[in-house]
Structures are given as C-alpha cells and as structure tokens.
Design an enzyme around this catalytic site. Sequence first.
Site, PDB file in Angstrom:
ATOM      1  N   ASP A  54      -6.067  -4.473   0.580  1.00  4.49           N
ATOM      2  CA  ASP A  54      -7.200  -4.588   1.641  1.00  4.49           C
ATOM      3  C   ASP A  54      -7.866  -5.923   1.655  1.00  4.49           C
ATOM      4  O   ASP A  54      -8.044  -6.846   2.564  1.00  4.49           O
ATOM      5  CB  ASP A  54      -8.099  -3.617   1.498  1.00  4.49           C
ATOM      6  CG  ASP A  54      -7.866  -2.286   1.742  1.00  4.49           C
ATOM      7  OD1 ASP A  54      -7.898  -1.291   1.253  1.00  4.49           O
ATOM      8  OD2 ASP A  54      -7.123  -2.018   2.914  1.00  4.49           O
ATOM      9  N   THR A  95      -5.656   1.938   9.567  1.00  2.00           N
ATOM     10  CA  THR A  95      -4.730   3.230  10.139  1.00  2.00           C
ATOM     11  C   THR A  95      -5.497   4.252  10.930  1.00  2.00           C
ATOM     12  O   THR A  95      -5.183   4.555  11.793  1.00  2.00           O
ATOM     13  CB  THR A  95      -4.172   3.885   8.838  1.00  2.00           C
ATOM     14  OG1 THR A  95      -3.293   2.753   8.169  1.00  2.00           O
ATOM     15  CG2 THR A  95      -3.346   4.922   9.433  1.00  2.00           C
ATOM     16  N   GLU A 120       0.948  -1.161  -0.145  1.00  2.00           N
ATOM     17  CA  GLU A 120      -0.241   0.118  -0.165  1.00  2.00           C
ATOM     18  C   GLU A 120       0.858   1.127  -0.031  1.00  2.00           C
ATOM     19  O   GLU A 120       0.650   2.207  -0.716  1.00  2.00           O
ATOM     20  CB  GLU A 120      -1.007  -0.044   1.192  1.00  2.00           C
ATOM     21  CG  GLU A 120      -1.747   1.179   1.326  1.00  2.00           C
ATOM     22  CD  GLU A 120      -2.681   1.328   2.377  1.00  2.00           C
ATOM     23  OE1 GLU A 120      -2.853   0.404   3.455  1.00  2.00           O
ATOM     24  OE2 GLU A 120      -3.520   2.346   2.536  1.00  2.00           O
ATOM     25  N   ILE A 156      -0.798  -1.851   7.698  1.00  2.00           N
ATOM     26  CA  ILE A 156      -1.738  -1.663   8.731  1.00  2.00           C
ATOM     27  C   ILE A 156      -2.866  -1.156   8.037  1.00  2.00           C
ATOM     28  O   ILE A 156      -3.250  -0.163   7.580  1.00  2.00           O
ATOM     29  CB  ILE A 156      -1.277  -0.348   9.801  1.00  2.00           C
ATOM     30  CG1 ILE A 156       0.153  -0.574  10.414  1.00  2.00           C
ATOM     31  CG2 ILE A 156      -2.200  -0.080  10.642  1.00  2.00           C
ATOM     32  CD1 ILE A 156       0.384   0.796  11.469  1.00  2.00           C
ATOM     33  N   ASP A 157      -3.829  -2.306   8.164  1.00  2.06           N
ATOM     34  CA  ASP A 157      -5.132  -2.205   7.773  1.00  2.06           C
ATOM     35  C   ASP A 157      -5.902  -1.705   8.882  1.00  2.06           C
ATOM     36  O   ASP A 157      -6.214  -2.548   9.854  1.00  2.06           O
ATOM     37  CB  ASP A 157      -5.954  -3.420   7.067  1.00  2.06           C
ATOM     38  CG  ASP A 157      -6.981  -3.247   6.309  1.00  2.06           C
ATOM     39  OD1 ASP A 157      -7.064  -2.263   5.554  1.00  2.06           O
ATOM     40  OD2 ASP A 157      -7.732  -3.984   6.554  1.00  2.06           O
ATOM     41  N   ASP A 204      -0.592  -4.948   3.166  1.00  2.00           N
ATOM     42  CA  ASP A 204      -0.963  -3.764   3.695  1.00  2.00           C
ATOM     43  C   ASP A 204      -0.593  -3.635   5.048  1.00  2.00           C
ATOM     44  O   ASP A 204      -0.952  -4.582   6.083  1.00  2.00           O
ATOM     45  CB  ASP A 204      -2.700  -4.128   3.710  1.00  2.00           C
ATOM     46  CG  ASP A 204      -3.416  -2.524   4.292  1.00  2.00           C
ATOM     47  OD1 ASP A 204      -4.782  -2.381   4.068  1.00  2.00           O
ATOM     48  OD2 ASP A 204      -2.671  -1.685   4.789  1.00  2.00           O
TER      49      ASP A 204
HETATM   50  O1  LIG Z   1      -6.091   2.553   4.658  1.00  2.00           O
HETATM   51  P1  LIG Z   1      -6.149   1.297   5.440  1.00  2.00           P
HETATM   52  O2  LIG Z   1      -4.925   0.389   5.351  1.00  2.00           O
HETATM   53  O3  LIG Z   1      -6.832   1.676   6.653  1.00  2.00           O
HETATM   54  O4  LIG Z   1      -7.265   0.796   4.671  1.00  2.00           O
HETATM   55  C1  LIG Z   1      -8.749   1.051   4.898  1.00  2.00           C
HETATM   56  C2  LIG Z   1      -9.213   2.244   4.096  1.00  2.00           C
HETATM   57  O5  LIG Z   1      -8.273   3.348   4.407  1.00  2.00           O
HETATM   58  C3  LIG Z   1     -10.639   2.676   4.076  1.00  2.00           C
HETATM   59  O6  LIG Z   1     -10.866   3.753   3.151  1.00  2.00           O
HETATM   60  C4  LIG Z   1     -11.629   1.443   3.956  1.00  2.00           C
HETATM   61  O7  LIG Z   1     -12.772   1.786   4.062  1.00  2.00           O
HETATM   62  C5  LIG Z   1     -11.237   0.294   4.622  1.00  2.00           C
HETATM   63  O8  LIG Z   1     -11.401   0.371   6.203  1.00  2.00           O
HETATM   64  C6  LIG Z   1      -9.563  -0.268   4.528  1.00  2.00           C
HETATM   65  O9  LIG Z   1      -9.673  -1.013   5.481  1.00  2.00           O
HETATM   66 MG   LIG Z   2      -6.137  -1.022   4.225  1.00  2.00          MG
HETATM   67 MG   LIG Z   3      -2.941   0.209   5.328  1.00  2.00          MG
END
Ligand SMILES: O=P(O)(O)O[C@H]1[C@H](O)[C@@H](O)[C@H](O)[C@H](O)[C@@H]1O
Ligand SMILES: [Mg+2]
Ligand SMILES: [Mg+2]
Length: 330
Positions: free
Chosen positions: A267, A95, A70, A92-93, A90
Amino acid sequence: MTDLWQDAMDHAVSAARGAGQVVREALLEDRMVMVKSSSVDLVTQTDQKVEQLIIQSVKEKFPTHRFIGEESVAAGEPCVLSDEPTWIIDPIDGTTNFVHRFPFVAVSIGFSVNKQRAEPAGRASGPGQQRAGPAGPGQQLSRASGPSQRAGPAAEPLLAFLQVEFGVVYSCLEDKMFTARRGRGSFCNGDPLQVSEQKAIQQSIIATEFGSDRDPEVVDKIFSSLRNILCIPVHGIRSAGTAAINMCLVASGCVEAYYEIGMHVWDLAAASLIVSEAGGVLMDVEGGPFDLMSRRVIAANNRTIAERISGEIQAYAPARDDAAAPGADP
Ligand SMILES: O=P(O)(O)O[C@H]1[C@H](O)[C@@H](O)[C@H](O)[C@H](O)[C@@H]1O
Ligand SMILES: [Mg+2]
Ligand SMILES: [Mg+2]
C-alpha cells in the site's frame, strides 16, 4: 552516466496504465468477491489477474528482479526485501471500492534497490530522504454485479529502510498517473506536485482509513485516535478508501496528512516516495523513523503536523510484513 532504472520506471508506468484499463473493463462485468484475513478484507479475481499481468510483463524485461505482490503474499509467497531490485505491487488498492464501484481505485507499483540504513531512531524522513494469511482459492462470498445490478519494528536501534527508487500510483477511474523518481520530484500526469503549505493543524484536513480488522479492541484504538485528532480540532477527516490515493492527496496538497496502522508495504511503497518527493514527511506513528515493513505510517506536509498527529494516536503494533522472513524480528 547510464540511468539504470529509467527503463524500469517507464515499464512501470506502462504496466500500471494497462492494468488500469483491465480494472475499468472489469467494473462493467460481474465480479467474483472472495475474502482473505477477515470477512471484510476483500479480494477479487481481477486483483489476482492484474497482479499476474504486471509480474509477467516485468519478468519478460527484467528476469532477475524480485517481487512482493499483495495477492502473491496472500497465496503464500514470502514478503522479503533484500538489496536486490524488487517490485512492490498492489494490483488494486481500494478493492472494497472496486467491489462497490466507489470511484477511487489505484494500481500501485513501487521499486526498491539497496536497502538503506536509517539515521539513529528518532528522526522523521524528510523531503527526498526516503529512509528508510492466504487467499489461494478463497471462498466465494458474493457476486458484485456490473452497473445495472449491485455486489513492531525491527528491535535493532537502526531500522533498515528501503531505497525506494521510483513509485507509480495510477488512480485508474480518475485517469491520474502519480509518479516519483528518487531525487527528481513527484508528478501527476506530468504536472509537478507540492504538499500543502498549511502550518496549522487546526486548519487542516487529515486522511485515515479504518482497515479490515474488526477486533473491538483495535476498533476502540482506531476511534480513540480519530476522536483525539478530530477534537484538536481539525477542519475534517477524509477516507478515500485506498492508502495510496490518500498519500497522493497529501503529495498533491489536497489534505495535510494521512495516518494509518494496519495497511501493508504494498500500500505504501510507491506512495511514500511520491509524498517525500513532493516535499512531505514520513514518520512512524510513535514519532520515530518511517519503516515500510511496520504497517504504520504518518505522511504529512510538514514535521510539526506529523508530530502533533503522532501525539494523538493510540498506537499499537500489528505483526510486521516481514515477520515471517528468516531471521526477522517479530
Ligand atoms: O486491500 P487493498 O489493496 O484495497 O488496500 C487497502 C486495505 O484493504 C485497507 O485495509 C486499508 O485501510 C487501506 O484502505 C488499503 O488501501
Ligand atoms: Mg492496498
Ligand atoms: Mg490491493
């Protein structure tokens, strides 16, 4: 017969667990918060650090493998899938959750080889049948403090799908390691996963996210879909704040389905296999085959619920993740 990818999967689990430790430690310190595509699309130095730790550890063991990360893509790296072994990361999914210390934060590592071509458009992916802007030095937005203070789809009729060989999602504040290997089931901390057996959407919980696009026209579509689904009616709507954990909740049978438009391949890659190997169904929001690069997904416990959700969604097509790839269809 030699299992080509078990060594890689074992490394992914170890790397995700190590990354989770870094995330937990970072939660105790001040975190520098930056922005990417919008003022609510957050990234931190921990996202960038964790991604580089994972990528460097993989390069040492598998020097010819490729990566889609990412934060590397945000810094200008291409988002391209080939038949080559590719790690889709990813770091940190969730963030935004990480910044706010909302306790659902995942490290997601998917692994793909040999792109598969799907059945003719119109068929959802079934169990075990997985078919198929730059942050460089982003401007500092604010400082999130530690605990004491506060901070569409390829035009061609046959859609090329990934052969996701394994997926690892580590929910690092829950210490839950979700894993799936193609054709060998899904697990959470070693316990097998199975999607919900609920057949009636009226007795279901549906997960979704609101993403980071605040364009009023997009927000109107998001809320129109949400209203349609809520008024089916369903028992409830939930958002974990991370696509990967939402999908692991589908695989765990805790929610019947998750849908979203706007998230990215990083994601989805790992969690899509975790869902399908738990007996779930993956579909495009308009009912066609799931396409990892389309930024659209319905992940459900069965096809009936997936199709009902598809019928209620006000669909739109964000720019594909591979839109900038040479020869890609926009
Ligand atoms: O940016 P990170 O890695 O935290 O991923 C999230 C996205 O930011 C959100 O828009 C999206 O809606 C999801 O929540 C996604 O997991
Ligand atoms: Mg993500
Ligand atoms: Mg992320």
